[in-house]
Write an enzyme that holds these catalytic residues in place. Structure first.
Site, short mmCIF file in Angstrom:
data_model
loop_
_atom_site.label_atom_id
_atom_site.label_comp_id
_atom_site.label_asym_id
_atom_site.label_seq_id
_atom_site.Cartn_x
_atom_site.Cartn_y
_atom_site.Cartn_z
N SER A 1 0.44 -1.25 0.23
CA SER A 1 0.12 -0.32 -0.01
C SER A 1 0.55 1.60 -0.08
O SER A 1 0.18 2.46 0.16
CB SER A 1 -1.37 0.00 1.07
OG SER A 1 -0.63 0.39 2.62
N LYS B 1 -6.42 3.54 8.67
CA LYS B 1 -5.41 4.52 8.16
C LYS B 1 -5.88 6.06 8.01
O LYS B 1 -5.78 6.66 8.04
CB LYS B 1 -5.25 4.12 6.59
CG LYS B 1 -4.09 2.94 6.62
CD LYS B 1 -4.41 2.65 4.76
CE LYS B 1 -3.70 1.05 5.39
NZ LYS B 1 -2.79 0.73 3.10
#
Ligand code: ADP
EC number: 3.4.21.53
Length: 851
Positions: free
Chosen positions: A742, A785
């Protein structure tokens, strides 16, 4: 009488004074000799003497207090027993002493003390005959009836003992063979009698008196034995044997305290057996236990196995084979309780209620095992505890972090020294019921070692098909675990063994938003801390802005544990002030005199509180409630730990903010890049996994192939970015291993910044996997996140287009605070990350999150 004696004792006898016991004619006694007088006697009389006569000594029971045994000879008991010293054993440890074995011959009385030193010698008169034991002649006593009665009791007593023991059989024979007048002395020294009673028998010179005095002692012993046999009916044989040991040992003179203990122990075994028989253990377990107790009875206590077996049996008795608490489940009450104990975590509470509702409808559900997965401090354990509370069950937490031996779960076999049951059985013993809630904490941190895989053992525990007959190695019999409600917690599912994960239903518990944390702090944490520190809301006031300051500037975490600790620190500091204020109210003049020292005296633990106290006017008691504002916060907790970091670090090209997911929740991550002259090498630092390294290579390749399009050049102005250039990429917090795809978009952005010399916007964070063609692929952990970006005070978040659906899970207020940019290709990412974008045709689709 004396005329017919076979052996005449000497008229002068050296005297041995004994504290330990009373020697009677016809019995043997072992006595320890350590007083100077007795030692002298042994040395000069027994060790040097050569004739039989010199081994005959007078044994006088010393009735005076042994501690007062000093230089002077104590007053001597008038009657003693002439004895033959059969054996002398000397030893120097722990101090010089002799052990003497003496056999009593006959009574004597002291006529006159001839000398006192070095050991006493007296002129004596023999009081009774010394009969030869081999003499078959049975005296026709005029005491006929008394003697007959005595004989009957003696026989009755001996026959109550176990005849298979040789000593008992011998005793029985002696009863018939010995002259009757010798029997009172011998039996008195065999049966349970105190020294005082023996002394009375010794003093009973007349035979009639001796018979009369001994009969009650015999009767008492017989009654005692009868009572014992009544309580131990089923095991008559064993009892006889044990009782029979006693007379045997008596002769060897074992101190009576040991015997008492022994009897107590034996009684314990009987009690244990009773407990086993009355316990509700399974048939199989009962069989094993009865076998073990049989073995235990035959075992001498000194054998190490004795203690092992006993511990085992005690555990078996203690285990809650059939004992359980009654479930009281009322869904409405459960909902209220869960809501009262925990703020937010709606998804988790909903699932827990569903679970409980099904339990209520269908009694005894073999449901899936719930596994709460989330960062630390989000309340996983505490929800587990609440579930136990709603069900009215006992709660037990089993910490599995670092467990790498399967015997931790399943116990050690009993053949090992120090073996013990596993944590499951131990837990059951602790809670004392067979239907507790067991919280298997941190299943993701189970280790593996040569000692077997604990996860495999847990499989058996958690499998409803198998766990009704869980066999702990230590118990070695099956225990039914099907009533136990297991709940597991973990920080990540990545490290949970797949087979174990398969048995569980994972419920994710994400981190909290700032607003949720403020609410949790004010509803739960602050009241709890106040109570723990003995404070009241009238003494301390923490406004919401202060809590927000603590959350944003002093903590950076997904859960609330650190926040809780900081609140604890504030309460401690305030407690000092409050206590000081009370102190001053009672002693006003002291504070006025030396306020500086006074303050320091009280503040021992937290240096920071000192400045708080210093800052305030100590002469006056503090005004209540003490308000914790930002200044007080600084005094107590020190300068803020997280501040301005974002804008500071983005002050030069080559830095971008990524979003990472860790087991501890989401985190922002600064990716840094620098370039230098070189040969086109890429250096990566910060403990990266393989996938992350590949992302870095991908990013470079994509940038090199698109350099012209974006006007990216190396230091010498060439579009070949790696020409004479080395690149170093660093992912800070180098001690933490990072992996996953990611970070792709962040690396691209960071390098684009480096080669274009432009700054990345300081308010934007990003996440997304990239492909070689420049596409942005979806990633996991979006909620954590985004919360991390929100915590860090960022305003915009770039996420992959295909992750848009994940935003629904995020609280509305967080979504409103942030702007989300959905990117499906790297063009869009770069255009959003740089002010004014790049000079390529944008396909930006900005989305203001008013979802
Ligand atoms: P975990 O097991 O997830 O590491 P804990 O259950 O130990 O976390 O929780 C830490 C502390 O935070 C506990 O004192 C708990 O009461 C408190 N806590 C966490 N979440 C909440 C919540 N939603 N509401 C109230 N208190 C909470």
């Amino acid at each position: 009488m004396a005329a017919s004696s076979a052996i005449q004792i000497p008229s002068r006898l050296p005297l041995l004074l004994t504290h330990e016991g009373v020697l009677l004619p016809g019995s043997t006694m072992r006595t320890s000799v350590d007083s100077p007088r007795n030692m002298q006697l042994v040395r000069s009389r027994l060790l040097k003497g050569t004739s039989l006569r010199s081994t005959i000594i007078g044994v006088i029971p010393n009735t005076s207090d042994p501690t007062s045994d000093c230089e002077d000879l104590p007053s001597l008991h008038r009657i003693g027993t002439a004895a033959l010293a059969v054996q002398v054993v000397g030893s120097n440890w722990p101090k010089p002493h002799y052990t003497l074995l003496v056999t009593g011959l006959c009574r004597f009385q002291i006529l006159q003390l001839l000398k006192e030193k070095p050991y006493p010698v007296a002129e004596v008169e023999q009081l009774d005959r010394l009969e030869q034991f081999t003499n078959q002649h049975k005296s026709e006593e005029e005491l006929g009836e008394l003697s007959e009665q005595f004989y009957k009791y003696a026989v009755q007593l001996v026959e109550m003992l176990d005849m298979s023991v040789p000593a008992v059989a011998k005793l029985r024979r002696l009863l018939d063979n010995l002259p009757r007048e010798a029997l009172p002395d011998i039996l008195t020294s065999i049966i349970r009698t105190s020294n005082r009673e023996k002394l009375q028998i010794l003093d009973a010179v007349s035979l009639e008196e001796r018979f009369k005095m001994t009969i009650p002692l015999l009767v008492r012993q017989i009654e005692g034995l009868k009572l014992l046999q009544k309580t131990r009916k089923p095991k008559q044989d064993d009892d006889k044997r044990v009782v029979a040991i006693r007379p045997n040992r008596r002769i060897n003179h074992i101190p009576s305290t040991t015997e008492d203990e022994e009897e107590e122990d034996h009684d314990d075994v009987v009690i244990l057996e009773k407990k086993i028989r009355t316990s509700s253990m399974s048939e199989q377990a009962l069989k094993v236990c009865l076998k073990e107790i049989k073995r235990l009875k035959k075992m001498p206590q000194s054998m190490p196995e004795y203690a092992l077996t006993r511990n085992y049996l005690e555990l078996m008795v203690e285990l809650p084979w059939n004992k359980s608490t009654k479930d009281r489940l009322e869904i409405r009450a459960a909902r209220i309780l869960l809501d009262n104990d925990h703020y937010a975590m709606e998804k988790l509470k909903k699932r827990v209620l569903e679970y409980l509702a099904v339990r209520q409808l269908k009694n005894n559900l073999q449901g899936p095992i719930l596994c709460f997965v989330g960062p630390p401090g989000v309340g996983k354990t505490s929800v587990g505890r609440s579930i136990a509370k709603t069900l009215g069950r006992e709660f037990h937490r089993i910490a599995l972090g670092g467990v790498c031996d399967q015997s931790d779960i399943r116990g050690h076999r009993r053949t090992y020294v120090g073996s013990m049951p596993g944590r499951i059985i131990n837990g059951l013993k602790t809670v004392g019921v067979n239907n507790p809630v067991f919280l298997l904490d941190e299943v993701d941190k189970l280790g593996k070692s040569l000692q077997g895989d604990p996860a495999a053992a847990l499989l058996e525990v958690l499998d409803p098909e198998q766990n009704h007959s869980f066999t702990d190695h230590y118990l070695n019999v099956a225990f039914d675990l099907s009533q136990v409600l297991f709940i597991a917690t973990a920080n990540t599912t990545a490290t949970i063994p797949p087979a174990l994960l398969d048995r569980m239903e994972v419920i994710r518990v994400p981190g909290y938003t700032q607003e949720e944390k403020i609410e949790i702090a004010h509803r739960h944490l602050i009241p709890k801390q106040l109570e723990q520190h003995g404070l009241t809301p009238q003494q301390i006031q923490i406004p919401q802005v202060t809590t927000l300051d603590i959350i944003t500037r002093y903590t950076r975490e997904a859960g609330v544990r650190s926040l809780d600790r900081k609140l604890g620190a504030i309460c401690r500091a305030v407690a000092v002030k409050v206590a000081e204020g009370q102190h001053k109210e009672t002693k006003p003049d002291r504070a006025e005199v030396g306020e500086g020292e006074d303050c320091k005296e009280h503040v021992t633990e937290d240096a920071k509180t000192e400045s708080l106290s210093d800052a305030a006017d100590l002469a006056l008691p503090p005004e209540m409630p003490i308000l914790i504002d930002f200044h007080a916060l600084k005094d107590i907790l020190g300068p803020p730990m997280y501040e301005m970091e974002v804008s500071e670090r983005l002050s030069q090209p080559g830095v971008a903010i990524g979003l990472a997911w860790t087991p501890l929740g989401g985190e922002i991550m600064f990716v840094e890049a620098s370039r230098m002259d070189g040969e086109g090498q890429l250096t990566l630092t910060g403990q990266l996994g393989d996938v992350m390294k590949e992302s870095a290579h991908l990013a470079i390749s994509w940038l090199r192939s698109n350099a012209k399009r974006y006007q990216l050049t190396n230091a010498s102005g060439s579009f070949d970015l790696l020409d004479n250039t080395d690149i170093h990429l660093h992912f800070p917090a180098g001690a933490v291993t990072k992996d996953g795809p990611s970070a792709g978009v962040t690396i691209v952005t960071c390098l684009a910044s480096l080669f274009s010399g432009r700054l990345v916007c300081s308010d934007v964070a990003m996440t997304g996997e990239i492909t070689l063609r420049g596409l942005v692929l979806p990633v996991g952990g979006i909620k954590d996140k985004v919360l991390a970006a929100h915590r860090a005070g960022l305003k915009r978040v770039i996420i992959p287009q295909r992750n848009e659906k994940d935003l629904e899970e995020i609280a509305l207020n967080v979504r409103q605070d942030l702007t989300f940019i959905m990117a499906s290709c790297l063009d869009e990412v770069l255009n959003a990350a740089f002010d004014g974008g790049f000079a390529v045709k944008p396909r930006v689709e900005r989305l203001n999150s008013k979802l």
